[in-house]
Design a protein around this motif. Sequence first.
Motif, short mmCIF file in Angstrom:
data_model
loop_
_atom_site.label_atom_id
_atom_site.label_comp_id
_atom_site.label_asym_id
_atom_site.label_seq_id
_atom_site.Cartn_x
_atom_site.Cartn_y
_atom_site.Cartn_z
N ILE A 22 0.83 -1.21 0.00
CA ILE A 22 0.00 0.00 0.00
C ILE A 22 0.86 1.26 0.00
CG2 ILE A 22 -0.17 0.07 2.51
CD1 ILE A 22 -3.02 0.99 0.07
N ASP A 23 2.06 1.17 0.56
CA ASP A 23 2.96 2.33 0.57
C ASP A 23 4.06 2.20 -0.47
OD1 ASP A 23 4.71 1.35 3.65
OD2 ASP A 23 4.14 0.25 1.85
N ASP A 24 3.79 1.39 -1.51
CA ASP A 24 4.64 1.30 -2.71
C ASP A 24 6.00 0.66 -2.48
OD1 ASP A 24 3.38 4.40 -4.09
OD2 ASP A 24 2.70 2.34 -4.37
N ASN A 25 6.10 -0.20 -1.47
CA ASN A 25 7.28 -1.06 -1.39
C ASN A 25 7.11 -2.18 -2.41
OD1 ASN A 25 8.75 0.22 0.70
ND2 ASN A 25 7.37 -0.65 2.21
N ILE A 26 8.13 -2.40 -3.21
CA ILE A 26 8.04 -3.33 -4.33
C ILE A 26 9.10 -4.42 -4.23
CG2 ILE A 26 8.30 -3.53 -6.84
CD1 ILE A 26 7.10 -0.74 -7.09
N ASN A 27 8.69 -5.63 -4.58
CA ASN A 27 9.63 -6.75 -4.69
C ASN A 27 9.41 -7.44 -6.03
OD1 ASN A 27 8.81 -6.89 -1.44
ND2 ASN A 27 10.97 -7.06 -1.90
N TYR A 28 10.51 -7.79 -6.68
CA TYR A 28 10.46 -8.53 -7.95
C TYR A 28 11.17 -9.86 -7.81
CZ TYR A 28 9.07 -4.18 -10.29
OH TYR A 28 8.41 -3.04 -10.67
N GLY A 29 10.68 -10.85 -8.55
CA GLY A 29 11.44 -12.06 -8.70
C GLY A 29 12.72 -11.78 -9.46
N ASP A 30 13.77 -12.51 -9.16
CA ASP A 30 15.07 -12.22 -9.76
C ASP A 30 15.04 -12.28 -11.29
OD1 ASP A 30 17.01 -13.86 -7.13
OD2 ASP A 30 16.23 -11.81 -7.31
N SER A 31 14.26 -13.17 -11.84
CA SER A 31 14.28 -13.38 -13.28
C SER A 31 13.58 -12.27 -14.07
CB SER A 31 13.63 -14.72 -13.63
OG SER A 31 12.26 -14.72 -13.27
N VAL A 32 12.83 -11.41 -13.39
CA VAL A 32 12.08 -10.38 -14.10
C VAL A 32 12.58 -8.97 -13.82
CG1 VAL A 32 10.05 -11.87 -14.01
CG2 VAL A 32 10.26 -9.98 -12.39
N LYS A 33 13.54 -8.83 -12.93
CA LYS A 33 14.06 -7.51 -12.58
C LYS A 33 14.59 -6.81 -13.82
CE LYS A 33 15.25 -8.55 -7.76
NZ LYS A 33 16.34 -8.73 -6.78
N GLY A 34 14.21 -5.55 -13.95
CA GLY A 34 14.67 -4.76 -15.09
C GLY A 34 13.80 -4.90 -16.33
N ARG A 35 12.90 -5.88 -16.34
CA ARG A 35 12.02 -6.10 -17.50
C ARG A 35 10.55 -5.87 -17.18
NH1 ARG A 35 11.63 -11.09 -19.56
NH2 ARG A 35 12.08 -12.13 -17.57
N PHE A 36 10.15 -6.20 -15.98
CA PHE A 36 8.75 -6.08 -15.57
C PHE A 36 8.59 -4.92 -14.60
CE2 PHE A 36 7.39 -10.85 -16.09
CZ PHE A 36 7.90 -10.83 -17.38
N THR A 37 7.42 -4.30 -14.63
CA THR A 37 7.11 -3.22 -13.72
C THR A 37 5.71 -3.43 -13.13
OG1 THR A 37 8.45 -1.65 -14.98
CG2 THR A 37 6.85 -0.73 -13.43
N VAL A 38 5.63 -3.45 -11.81
CA VAL A 38 4.33 -3.59 -11.14
C VAL A 38 3.90 -2.21 -10.65
CG1 VAL A 38 5.34 -4.10 -8.87
CG2 VAL A 38 3.03 -4.91 -9.43
N SER A 39 2.60 -1.96 -10.72
CA SER A 39 2.04 -0.71 -10.23
C SER A 39 0.61 -0.97 -9.76
CB SER A 39 2.06 0.37 -11.31
OG SER A 39 1.30 -0.04 -12.44
N ARG A 40 0.05 0.01 -9.06
CA ARG A 40 -1.31 -0.17 -8.57
C ARG A 40 -2.06 1.15 -8.62
NH1 ARG A 40 -0.97 -2.23 -2.49
NH2 ARG A 40 -3.13 -1.51 -2.39
N GLU A 41 -3.37 1.04 -8.75
CA GLU A 41 -4.25 2.19 -8.70
C GLU A 41 -5.20 1.95 -7.54
OE1 GLU A 41 -4.61 5.32 -10.28
OE2 GLU A 41 -5.91 5.28 -8.52
N ASN A 42 -4.94 2.59 -6.42
CA ASN A 42 -5.70 2.28 -5.20
C ASN A 42 -7.17 2.66 -5.32
OD1 ASN A 42 -3.45 1.20 -3.83
ND2 ASN A 42 -2.81 3.25 -3.18
N ALA A 43 -7.45 3.76 -5.99
CA ALA A 43 -8.84 4.19 -6.12
C ALA A 43 -9.69 3.16 -6.88
CB ALA A 43 -8.90 5.54 -6.81
N GLU A 44 -9.03 2.37 -7.73
CA GLU A 44 -9.73 1.35 -8.52
C GLU A 44 -9.46 -0.06 -8.02
OE1 GLU A 44 -11.89 2.09 -10.84
OE2 GLU A 44 -11.51 4.25 -10.62
N ASN A 45 -8.69 -0.19 -6.93
CA ASN A 45 -8.34 -1.51 -6.38
C ASN A 45 -7.77 -2.42 -7.46
OD1 ASN A 45 -9.32 -0.92 -3.70
ND2 ASN A 45 -11.38 -1.10 -4.55
N THR A 46 -6.87 -1.86 -8.24
CA THR A 46 -6.33 -2.56 -9.40
C THR A 46 -4.81 -2.61 -9.34
OG1 THR A 46 -8.23 -1.92 -10.76
CG2 THR A 46 -6.24 -2.61 -11.92
#
Length: 132
Positions: free
Chosen positions: A56-80
Amino acid sequence: QVQLAESGGGLVQPGGSLRLSCAASAVPGSIVRINDMGWYRQVPGKQRELVARISIDDNINYGDSVKGRFTVSRENAENTVFLQMNSLQPEDTGVYYCNVQRVWMQPDQDAPVRCAPEYEYWGQGTQVTVSS
């Protein structure tokens, strides 16, 4: 209960991109807060593995194999939660599952906010296939 609706999977060539989305909703009522949202993937014969998580406070963790290629984000107002996947490779092929943890919901506008019955909820999974 909490329901998750995933979208965005499909077939893509190596080096291509896909964007996954997962929208959470409460039945009945509405979601007030989701502490953690993320994506896992699974291939036949292997355990489900972490792809990316965001708090909820934008702490992010990636699996090692996807670092640098994938990006996770969220839209809290839309619970998405979203997963932007770039430079996809055949080894990224699998079923991608949305996951949410520690959901706070309000069954109706006159009811108090409470924690959802389950600690976490999973989506039904969306297939991602990377192949030429």
